[in-house]
Design a protein around this motif. Sequence first.
Motif, PDB file in Angstrom:
ATOM      1  N   UNK A 102       0.811  -1.221   0.000  1.00 13.27           N
ATOM      2  CA  UNK A 102       0.000   0.000   0.000  1.00 13.27           C
ATOM      3  C   UNK A 102       0.846   1.273   0.000  1.00 13.27           C
ATOM      4  N   UNK A 103       2.162   1.112   0.049  1.00 13.07           N
ATOM      5  CA  UNK A 103       3.028   2.297   0.124  1.00 13.07           C
ATOM      6  C   UNK A 103       2.867   3.213  -1.090  1.00 13.07           C
ATOM      7  N   UNK A 104       2.867   2.681  -2.345  1.00  9.06           N
ATOM      8  CA  UNK A 104       2.681   3.593  -3.484  1.00  9.06           C
ATOM      9  C   UNK A 104       1.359   4.361  -3.400  1.00  9.06           C
ATOM     10  N   UNK A 105       0.291   3.684  -2.960  1.00  4.97           N
ATOM     11  CA  UNK A 105      -1.003   4.354  -2.800  1.00  4.97           C
ATOM     12  C   UNK A 105      -0.960   5.429  -1.728  1.00  4.97           C
ATOM     13  N   UNK A 106      -0.155   5.196  -0.689  1.00  3.00           N
ATOM     14  CA  UNK A 106       0.019   6.207   0.359  1.00  3.00           C
ATOM     15  C   UNK A 106       0.759   7.426  -0.206  1.00  3.00           C
ATOM     16  N   UNK A 107       1.800   7.185  -1.003  1.00  9.38           N
ATOM     17  CA  UNK A 107       2.550   8.276  -1.652  1.00  9.38           C
ATOM     18  C   UNK A 107       1.610   9.100  -2.537  1.00  9.38           C
ATOM     19  N   UNK A 108       0.685   8.412  -3.221  1.00 12.63           N
ATOM     20  CA  UNK A 108      -0.264   9.111  -4.107  1.00 12.63           C
ATOM     21  C   UNK A 108      -1.338   9.860  -3.333  1.00 12.63           C
ATOM     22  N   UNK A 109      -1.473   9.556  -2.032  1.00 12.48           N
ATOM     23  CA  UNK A 109      -2.482  10.231  -1.214  1.00 12.48           C
ATOM     24  C   UNK A 109      -3.789   9.474  -1.112  1.00 12.48           C
ATOM     25  N   UNK A 110      -3.811   8.194  -1.527  1.00 13.39           N
ATOM     26  CA  UNK A 110      -5.051   7.405  -1.506  1.00 13.39           C
ATOM     27  C   UNK A 110      -5.323   6.772  -0.142  1.00 13.39           C
ATOM     28  N   UNK A 111      -4.298   6.595   0.692  1.00 11.08           N
ATOM     29  CA  UNK A 111      -4.450   5.948   1.999  1.00 11.08           C
ATOM     30  C   UNK A 111      -3.914   6.841   3.101  1.00 11.08           C
ATOM     31  N   UNK A 112      -4.490   6.694   4.287  1.00 11.57           N
ATOM     32  CA  UNK A 112      -3.941   7.374   5.465  1.00 11.57           C
ATOM     33  C   UNK A 112      -2.778   6.546   6.014  1.00 11.57           C
ATOM     34  N   UNK A 113      -2.017   7.140   6.919  1.00 12.34           N
ATOM     35  CA  UNK A 113      -0.871   6.459   7.533  1.00 12.34           C
ATOM     36  C   UNK A 113      -1.325   5.181   8.225  1.00 12.34           C
TER      37      UNK A 113
ATOM     38  N   UNK B 101       3.338   7.416  -8.738  1.00 11.57           N
ATOM     39  CA  UNK B 101       2.572   7.920  -7.599  1.00 11.57           C
ATOM     40  C   UNK B 101       3.079   9.256  -7.076  1.00 11.57           C
ATOM     41  N   UNK B 102       4.392   9.511  -7.179  1.00  9.97           N
ATOM     42  CA  UNK B 102       4.915  10.847  -6.882  1.00  9.97           C
ATOM     43  C   UNK B 102       4.327  11.850  -7.869  1.00  9.97           C
ATOM     44  N   UNK B 103       4.346  11.498  -9.152  1.00  7.59           N
ATOM     45  CA  UNK B 103       3.799  12.383 -10.190  1.00  7.59           C
ATOM     46  C   UNK B 103       2.329  12.688  -9.927  1.00  7.59           C
ATOM     47  N   UNK B 104       1.572  11.659  -9.552  1.00  6.04           N
ATOM     48  CA  UNK B 104       0.139  11.827  -9.305  1.00  6.04           C
ATOM     49  C   UNK B 104      -0.131  12.816  -8.178  1.00  6.04           C
ATOM     50  N   UNK B 105       0.542  12.621  -7.042  1.00  6.71           N
ATOM     51  CA  UNK B 105       0.265  13.462  -5.867  1.00  6.71           C
ATOM     52  C   UNK B 105       0.720  14.904  -6.083  1.00  6.71           C
TER      53      UNK B 105
ATOM     54  N   UNK C 245       0.373  -0.085  -9.477  1.00  5.39           N
ATOM     55  CA  UNK C 245      -0.503   1.080  -9.434  1.00  5.39           C
ATOM     56  C   UNK C 245       0.094   2.214 -10.253  1.00  5.39           C
ATOM     57  N   UNK C 246      -0.720   2.824 -11.131  1.00  2.00           N
ATOM     58  CA  UNK C 246      -0.209   3.873 -12.019  1.00  2.00           C
ATOM     59  C   UNK C 246      -0.505   5.281 -11.504  1.00  2.00           C
ATOM     60  N   UNK C 247      -0.918   5.404 -10.248  1.00  2.00           N
ATOM     61  CA  UNK C 247      -1.064   6.711  -9.613  1.00  2.00           C
ATOM     62  C   UNK C 247      -2.378   7.409  -9.869  1.00  2.00           C
ATOM     63  N   UNK C 248      -3.229   6.819 -10.710  1.00  2.00           N
ATOM     64  CA  UNK C 248      -4.513   7.438 -11.073  1.00  2.00           C
ATOM     65  C   UNK C 248      -5.676   6.521 -10.721  1.00  2.00           C
TER      66      UNK C 248
END
Length: 383
Positions: free
Chosen positions: A44-55, A166-170, A345-348
């Motif tokens: 779930x780390x990439x999704x967290x980087x993208x802002x989709x998940x809380x800590x 995911x960096x690009x997405x956020x 995950x592609x960040x979108x």
Amino acid sequence: MKKLVLIGGGHSHAIALKKWGMNPLSEVELTLITNVVKTPYSGMLPGYIAGFYSFDQCHIDLPSLAKYSHAKIYIDQAIGLDLEKNLVICKNNSPIPFDLLSIDIGSTPTVLSIPGAIEHTIAVKPISKLLQYWHQLIEEIQQNPQQKIRLAIVGGGAGGVELAFNIHSHLTQIYQQANQPLNQLELHLIHSGKRLLSERHPSLSRKVENLLKKLKIHLHFNETVDQVDETQNSIKKISCKSGLTLECDRIFWVTQASASPWLKQAGLTTDKRGFILVNDNLQSVSHPQVFAAGDIATMVNYPRPKAGVFAVRQGQPLLENLKRSLEEKPLKPFIPQKEFLILIGTGDQKAIASKAWFNIGPNSLLWRWKDYIDQKFMKQFKN
């Protein structure tokens, strides 16, 4: 009373602790040594980087898990072993004795051999440090979205690719919300191979490369970083063997994994990169009182990539063999699968599924499937 000590709160140990709590052995004292209170779930780390998940959604609370499994817990760092006296040497506590030891401390990207890399780059592991840097970066950009930011990711495996998406997405989302042009972000991905995801099928590499190019992420192939410097105004300078140089504000390091050197120094037999060599029972080939799982272990007969899927699958067989060893019963071999599915995950809120030569996506159904699998895994540690 026998003493079972676990070093590290990785995926395999998290599963083992949960299942031990459900069915413990009497006359065994269980101890966990971990240098983090909350351990991240890598899926779930990439999704967290993208802002989709809380800590909290993507971190396992180790003190709670230790309490559930009736384990003593030391928030400390293991820095050595005395394998003659069966002691774990810790940074802050007295040596901790064991009858049986299991190690699941993960890996770190190989940076030691590159001048300046340790001082001037952000290694993706340990993840806790990466997240500190990431939160600082987000805060800086939110406070000053007019300022251009230049980022580089070194390493074009699955970890580097997902981080780029995911960096690009956020960050583009932050710029959009601040009504700033998207060219405020300049993102580079540097890879030593001739194609990304070189361990997977070429068709997946082509698909991922095309998607990254559409996002205007700069791809650099066949580039080996041989030095990282910092200028007087804190700009990072990457120098490659080819002569390519890049100036960036931050560099994320996601290259091939390496192991903590104290394992080899303790006398455990390791592979060339320092990972503990284990037999089919996840038991050290040199010291039968030591077991290892996850990234830190290399199975002699079944070498596999350092991927979270294997750490998760090893949790149950590791626990079973620890119990069997404590009860002096024959151990059971574990054979990991050869081909394994990855979901990128592609960040979108879309994902690509890939196994062997087959790949499909990106689409939102695959992201929902990935999200379901990840949430289901984490749910077992929430109650």
